[in-house]
Each structure stands twice: as C-alpha cells, then as structure tokens.
Scaffold this motif. Structure first.
Motif, short mmCIF file in Angstrom:
data_model
loop_
_atom_site.label_atom_id
_atom_site.label_comp_id
_atom_site.label_asym_id
_atom_site.label_seq_id
_atom_site.Cartn_x
_atom_site.Cartn_y
_atom_site.Cartn_z
N THR A 97 -3.91 -10.41 21.60
CA THR A 97 -3.45 -9.04 21.77
C THR A 97 -3.53 -8.27 20.47
O THR A 97 -3.39 -8.84 19.40
N GLU A 98 -3.67 -6.98 20.64
CA GLU A 98 -3.83 -6.15 19.45
C GLU A 98 -2.51 -5.45 19.13
O GLU A 98 -1.75 -5.08 20.02
N LEU A 99 -2.23 -5.32 17.87
CA LEU A 99 -1.05 -4.59 17.41
C LEU A 99 -1.53 -3.58 16.39
O LEU A 99 -2.56 -3.78 15.75
N VAL A 100 -0.76 -2.53 16.21
CA VAL A 100 -1.06 -1.64 15.09
C VAL A 100 0.15 -1.63 14.18
O VAL A 100 1.25 -1.30 14.60
N LEU A 101 -0.06 -2.07 12.96
CA LEU A 101 1.03 -2.09 11.99
C LEU A 101 0.85 -0.94 11.01
O LEU A 101 -0.28 -0.58 10.67
N THR A 102 1.95 -0.39 10.58
CA THR A 102 1.88 0.71 9.63
C THR A 102 2.70 0.37 8.39
O THR A 102 3.81 -0.13 8.49
N LEU A 103 2.12 0.61 7.26
CA LEU A 103 2.86 0.47 6.01
C LEU A 103 3.31 1.85 5.58
O LEU A 103 2.48 2.75 5.46
N VAL A 104 4.61 2.00 5.36
CA VAL A 104 5.11 3.30 4.92
C VAL A 104 5.59 3.15 3.48
O VAL A 104 6.48 2.36 3.19
N PHE A 105 4.96 3.87 2.61
CA PHE A 105 5.29 3.76 1.18
C PHE A 105 6.34 4.79 0.85
O PHE A 105 6.04 5.97 0.68
N ARG A 106 7.58 4.39 0.77
CA ARG A 106 8.65 5.33 0.44
C ARG A 106 8.71 5.50 -1.07
O ARG A 106 8.37 4.61 -1.83
N GLY A 107 9.18 6.65 -1.44
CA GLY A 107 9.36 6.89 -2.88
C GLY A 107 8.05 6.91 -3.64
O GLY A 107 8.00 6.67 -4.83
N GLN A 108 6.95 7.16 -2.94
CA GLN A 108 5.67 7.28 -3.63
C GLN A 108 5.06 8.59 -3.18
O GLN A 108 5.26 9.03 -2.06
N SER A 109 4.28 9.15 -4.05
CA SER A 109 3.68 10.43 -3.68
C SER A 109 2.39 10.23 -2.90
O SER A 109 1.82 11.15 -2.37
N GLY A 110 1.93 9.01 -2.86
CA GLY A 110 0.72 8.73 -2.11
C GLY A 110 0.57 7.24 -1.98
O GLY A 110 1.33 6.50 -2.59
N VAL A 111 -0.36 6.81 -1.18
CA VAL A 111 -0.61 5.38 -1.13
C VAL A 111 -1.02 4.95 -2.53
O VAL A 111 -1.89 5.58 -3.13
N PRO A 112 -0.35 3.94 -3.07
CA PRO A 112 -0.59 3.60 -4.48
C PRO A 112 -2.06 3.39 -4.79
O PRO A 112 -2.82 2.94 -3.94
N ASP A 113 -2.40 3.74 -6.00
CA ASP A 113 -3.78 3.67 -6.47
C ASP A 113 -4.44 2.36 -6.11
O ASP A 113 -3.94 1.30 -6.40
N GLY A 114 -5.55 2.50 -5.51
CA GLY A 114 -6.37 1.33 -5.31
C GLY A 114 -5.84 0.33 -4.31
O GLY A 114 -6.45 -0.71 -4.11
N PHE A 115 -4.72 0.63 -3.68
CA PHE A 115 -4.17 -0.35 -2.75
C PHE A 115 -5.12 -0.58 -1.57
O PHE A 115 -5.42 -1.71 -1.21
N VAL A 116 -5.57 0.53 -1.01
CA VAL A 116 -6.45 0.43 0.15
C VAL A 116 -7.73 -0.30 -0.23
O VAL A 116 -8.20 -1.20 0.47
N GLN A 117 -8.25 0.07 -1.37
CA GLN A 117 -9.50 -0.54 -1.82
C GLN A 117 -9.32 -2.04 -2.01
O GLN A 117 -10.14 -2.86 -1.60
N ARG A 118 -8.21 -2.39 -2.62
CA ARG A 118 -7.96 -3.80 -2.88
C ARG A 118 -7.75 -4.58 -1.59
O ARG A 118 -8.19 -5.70 -1.44
N PHE A 119 -7.05 -3.93 -0.68
CA PHE A 119 -6.83 -4.53 0.63
C PHE A 119 -8.19 -4.85 1.27
O PHE A 119 -8.43 -5.96 1.74
N ALA A 120 -9.07 -3.86 1.24
CA ALA A 120 -10.39 -4.06 1.82
C ALA A 120 -11.14 -5.18 1.10
O ALA A 120 -11.82 -6.00 1.72
N GLU A 121 -10.97 -5.24 -0.22
CA GLU A 121 -11.66 -6.27 -1.00
C GLU A 121 -11.23 -7.68 -0.61
O GLU A 121 -12.06 -8.54 -0.37
#
Lengths: 257, 431
Positions: free
Chosen positions: B116-140
């Motif tokens: 089964t498929e789920l959709v998970l969401t990460l909510v970064f509180r107290g940050q002005s944006g998704v932290p630098d390079g997080f998405v890129q690193r995740f993909a890596e």
C-alpha cells in the motif's frame, strides 16, 4: 615396467616430496612478497589521496567512512596535511591539530614502556615513521606548537626540560601510578635515591627524577642533600614506620650541615 | 490516534546517551531539528516536533524528549514530490512530501515488497524554508541505495568463508570455469592461476586509484581487498616464523585499535545541533576507553582517541571541551571533572565518588587508622590510585562531612567524622 619399491624408490619419492615442498615454499614466499608490494602501492596511493583530496573526501559521508576503513586496514594514517605556508607563519590550519593528535597517539602507544614520559627526539623519530607520506621533516618547534594547541584541555600534557633533554609528559599527576611504585619502594628504608629507583624499577633516565620532584612538590617527599656519598636522598616521612622515622630524624640531625 | 504510527514505523533503539543506534555501515548525512512527520490518508497521524536525521539507510525521527525514535527505511521511500511554491506556502511552515510503501504486515517496507502507498510529509518548523540541500541530499542517498549494498554483501558471505584460503581478488566476479582447462591443470597451472590473480589485483588497484571518482566507485571492493591483505599478512606472519616484516605486523595491529566511528557528527551534517550531537556521540564513545582505564580518562587521551576514531574529521580541543561541558545538561552516564591543579578528566558516573567515599570511611574506621588517621599516601596505596588523586578524594570526602582533618606536625591526616553519627534528639537520653 614398474620397479619394485626399494631404497632408491624411497629416495626418489623423498626427493620428489622435497621438491614439491620447496616449490610450495617458494610460491608462498613469492605470494607474500607480491602481497607486500601491492600493499605498499595501496598504501602510497591512499596516502596520496588523503593529502590531495582531503576536502572532497570530507564532502561525501558514505565515501569518507569507506576511505577511513581502507586506511585503517592498510595501516595508513589518514591525517596527512602539509604544513603549508600559512600554518608555518600563523599556526592556523589543520596541520598542527593533526600533528597534535599524532603526538598524543604515540604517547599513548608508548605509555606502557615509559610511564608517560617520552623524549622529544624519540617522539620525532616515531612521528617521522608514521608520516612517511609527507616528506617534510617535523621540527622540534612543530612539536612544541602542536602541544601548545592542547593547552585548552587542561594541564597534564606538557613539554619540559631535564638537563639538556626535552621530555613530553602525557600523564597528569592525578593519574600517575609511578608515585605509588616509588612510595612502595621507599617503605624499605624510608628514603630512595634516583639511582635506586632507576635500578629497581628499570626506568629510563628522567622518569624517576621527574616523579620524585613531583612528589616533593606535592609535599610528600623531603630532600636530603647532606649525606656523605653526595647523592640526593628523598625521604618519605609518610610511609616510613615509626622506627625509620626516628632514624631519619637522627640522620638529619647528625648530618654535618 | 495515539500509537497509529507504531504499526507502521520501525522503532529504533537508543544508546545510553540518547543517540540512535545506527546499522552496520550506516552514515548520518544531515540532521534537522523541530520537524513534524505527518501521515495523510485514512489513519492520519502526526509525530510532533522531533529531531530528524537523514542517514544513508533510513530516515530517523527522534521525539523531543529523546525517549522514542522511529525510522522510515529508505527502501520504503518511493517518489519525492517537488516542493510547491505558492502564496499559501509562504505563511505555513515549509514542508516536503514523499511517497512511501508498506509491506504486507502494514509496516513500512524495508525492501522489495510494495503493497500500500502512503504519503508522508515532513514539516520543518522554525525554518524559513526546507533546509539547504536537504531535498538534494535525500535524493542522493535514495539513488546511492546503500541499504541494498549491505544486503547483497550479506547473502554471499555464507559460502564465502569456506573458500577464504585463496585470496580472491576478482572484483568483477568472473564466472568460474568449471570445465577442465588443460592449461590450468598441474603445478604450473596453479602457478599460472596465481599469476593471473596478481595481475588482476594490480590492475584493479591501478584502476581504482586513477582519480577520486574511480576510487569512490570502487570503494567497496577496495575495502574488501584491504581487509583480505591485512588478514593474510597477519596470519601469514604468524605461521611463517620470523620475517623482516614484523614491524609492519606490529604497526598494523596498532592501527586496528583506532578503527572507530563510522558516522562522525560533523558541522556540515548537524549544523546548529553540532555541539549537542557531538556531546552525545562522545559520551557513547568514551564508555569503552573509560572501562579500560579504570573509570577515569585524561582529557588529552580522550581527545586523541576520539579524533582517531573519527578519522579525518578532526575536532578541535575547544569543541571537545564544549562537548564535555554540555554533558551537565544532558542525561549521559559520564561527566567532566576538574581538579584544582587545572587537570581535567572524564569520569563515568557509575564508578562514582560514593564508592570511593565508602572505601575511605571503611579505611578510617579500621584498626590503627581509627586512632592515627590516614594520609593521602596511605589512602593512595589502599585504593590503588595516584597520591594526588587520593588527596582530592579525601578532601572531597571531608567536604561531604564523612571525614575530618588533623593538620598537624605529621602532615595532613584524615579521621572518621563521628559527629555525624550523633543524633541530637537522643544524645542526652543515653548519658
């Protein structure tokens, strides 16, 4: 025609066996030699990479872990920064920190033999062996600077001078078990001399003197220079039994000065 | 609501200092504080404000109090959804969504099975944006598939051990020629085969060290090769009597001591959490050396051992000191101790002063010592510690009211403090 077994048959069999064995030994030897050769290449390459691509290696955590395990397995020190111009001039950069770690490492490794006191010259020799990769020699000044970087970790690690030699101390007084050994020894007469300690415990020169001087500073030992043989005696009123205590007092009183 | 995630997420063990146990070969890539993990769909639930750690194998979430941790194996992660930029997103906390799969029993899939498929969401509180390079690193890390390599490695290892006698340097696994090759028969055949193996190893070594990328792609094989050489040389030297290479042997064993932390906390991965995480990692690390050195370790020694274990990721003495200072605020089993002389040591809490105090009080209440008291040197001999340390302990015991001092002609001596045994309410009744 098959020959029946006889003396000569046995001898040929033995000779053949010998030949096989010597061949086997030869192969084994060649194999080890080759392996050593390859290991040497491997090491050299690793050392070169550690130096050239240091920052690239740091960037990729997964590769860094693999690189380290390669280094550890081949016996390569991954710390191989060159001193460089700025380090030399201002003492910045990784060079002195790396050197510091290597120095402490050597002190730790040799501690069982020397109780935490190491001649600076000896240290430099061991350092040179470990840092084959970088050809620049480590000077005494480099060592001193590296040690001074460790100052903020509290005392206990220092370079001090005994006569004309410089010694590195890596064990703080609080953790120094040498003192216990000396106290043990002093129980016999109530006093010891440097010579005695060195002979009894087979310590290198300097180690005994340093420990005794320390005990004196701690207030545990008393110095007696007045004995006729001219050798300084260290009295330990705290360990001597009552009898030796009075004897000590008498000998102090009866000494010419 | 509560616990809905326990059926889905994998729980993670914690070390005594509150860091998450990593799997073999797992390396931390990035840490982000104050992150919610949100699950959409039927059994919607949210894990509130925790510490998120991205590793090469998993996505770890540690709750605020540092008591419970949960993991999403990267094998379960499907697609990463692009971060949407809209007016609305300017006001809400930045978030990132990704697809995850569960296996048949409802847990997140560790590998393969996708039910089964789920959709998970990460909510970064107290940050002005998704932290630098997080998405890129995740993909890596998703692309690197490090968790799969581990499994591949495990499976053939069973059959491998038996045949370990010949040094198999074949990095690309050649299909073994089972048909009898006349050139491979007999003694000369063995020799030739040996020769070929050597040539191949040479070639591999050469290829791997062409440039950094070459080494990166061959890293795994090279690690295995290094291990084989080491084992071979060590055992070889044990059997063939004495050789000139004894020095290398010794050297290699020395180095074995310093294999250590696979995933050192770095400024780059931990960011603002650097010192705190470093502190916890250090606390975990010093346990072993502490045990070996009898419960007390000089700071300089700890500095060296820790840095050695970290390989090239050196920390400065100042960082180490700060990490030790933070221990006071964390729940860890070690502490930093300063002596009056300025010397600092790391001490385990379990091997505490209480035990030493107990022995000291026993000492002063026995036989002669009861009348004569004990000096620092005597205590040192009895407790098997250095006189300077023994004196510190005596003074500390005095501070606790267990001992009292006599600073007389015999020097400083300590006696049992019997005042503490007198009970004010019953003192007059007895007399």
């Amino acid at each position: 025609m098959r020959r029946r077994p006889g003396i000569s048959g046995l001898q040929t069999a033995a000779a053949a066996r010998d030949q096989y064995r010597s061949l086997g030994e030869n192969v084994a030897k060649i194999r080890t030699d080759l392996m050593k050769e390859q290991l040497a290449t491997f090491r050299n390459q690793l050392e070169e990479f550690a130096r050239k691509h240091k920052n690239d290696i740091k960037k990729s955590p997964a590769f860094r872990a693999q690189f380290h395990s390669m280094c550890a397995k081949c016996g390569v020190d991954p710390l191989a920064s060159n001193k460089g111009f700025w380090a030399e001039l201002l003492g910045i950069g990784d060079f002195y920190y790396e050197l510091g770690v290597q120095i402490v490492d050597i002190c730790l490794a040799t501690r069982p033999h020397n109780g935490g006191l190491l001649d600076l010259e000896e240290l430099r020799g061991l350092l040179a062996k470990r840092r084959r990769a970088s050809r620049e020699p480590i000077t005494e000044d480099d060592c001193l600077r590296a040690v001074s970087k460790l100052k903020s970790l509290g005392g206990g690690f220092e370079v001090f001078t005994v006569g004309r030699r410089k010694l590195v101390r890596s064990v703080p007084t609080e953790l120094n078990r040498d003192h216990n050994l000396i106290l043990e020894l002093a129980q016999v007469h109530g006093y010891v001399t440097v010579q005695e300690v060195e002979n009894e415990l087979t310590w290198k020169a300097g180690r005994a003197l340093d420990a005794l001087e320390n005990l004196m500073r701690e207030g545990l030992a008393m110095v007696d220079d007045g004995h006729p043989d001219g050798k300084r005696r260290y009295w330990f009123p705290c360990v001597g039994s009552a009898a030796t205590g009075t004897e000590a007092a008498e000998s102090v009183l009866s000494s010419p000065n | 609501m509560e616990g809905a995630w326990t059926r889905i997420m994998h729980s993670v063990q914690l070390t005594s200092s509150g860091r998450m146990h990593l799997q073999q070969g797992e390396v931390e890539c990035q840490l982000v504080d104050a992150v919610d993990l949100d699950c959409e769909g039927g059994a919607g639930w949210t894990l509130k404000t925790g510490l998120l750690t991205l590793t090469t194998h998993r996505l770890l979430w540690l709750d605020e109090k540092g008591k419970k941790a949960w993991a999403v194996p990267l094998g379960a992660v499907g697609q990463l959804y692009a971060v949407k930029k809209s007016i609305k997103s300017m006001f809400a906390a930045p978030r990132m969504r990704f697809q995850a799969w569960t296996q048949r029993d409802g847990k997140l899939a560790t590998h393969g099975q996708r039910v089964t498929e789920l959709v998970l969401t990460l909510v970064f509180r107290g940050q002005s944006g998704v932290p630098d390079g997080f998405v890129q690193r995740f993909a890596e890390v998703l692309q690197a598939k490090a968790w799969q390599q581990k499994r591949l490695e495990e499976s053939p290892s069973g059959g491998h051990k038996g045949a370990g006698s010949s040094l198999e340097t074949s990095v690309h696994k050649r299909p073994t020629v089972s048909t009898l090759n006349p050139a491979m028969a007999g003694v000369s055949g063995i020799l030739r085969k040996e020769q070929e193996q050597w040539e191949e190893t040479d070639k591999n070594l050469h290829d791997a060290f062409q440039d950094l990328n070459g080494l990166m792609s061959k890293a795994k094989e090279m690690v295995i090769l290094a291990e084989k050489m080491r084992v071979r040389l060590l055992t070889g030297q044990a059997s063939t009597v004495e050789e000139e290479g004894v020095g290398t042997n010794q050297e290699m064993q020395d180095w074995m001591l310093s294999v250590g932390i696979t995933s050192p906390v770095t400024k780059e991965s931990a960011g603002a959490l650097y010192h705190q995480q470093l502190s916890r990692q250090l606390a975990d690390f010093v346990r072993e050396p502490l045990k070996r050195s009898g419960g007390m370790l000089a700071m300089v020694d700890a500095y060296c051992l820790f840095n050695r274990a970290r390989g090239t990721e050196l920390i400065s003495p100042e960082d180490l000191l700060q990490a030790c200072t933070i221990w006071q605020t964390l729940d860890v089993p070690v502490r930093l101790r300063k002596f009056d002389s300025g010397v600092m040591v790391i001490q385990s809490k379990s091997q505490s002063d209480d035990e030493v105090f107990l022995r000291l009080t026993m000492l002063v209440s026995n036989g002669e010592a009861e009348k004569l008291g004990i000096s620092a040197a005597e205590a040192a001999r009895a407790l098997g510690m250095a006189p300077a340390l023994a004196r510190e302990q005596l003074l500390a015991a005095e501070g606790q009211g267990l001992l009292c001092r006599d600073d007389g002609v015999d020097g400083l001596r300590f006696f049992s403090n019997f005042f503490k045994d007198i009970n004010a309410s019953t003192i007059f009744q007895e007399s």
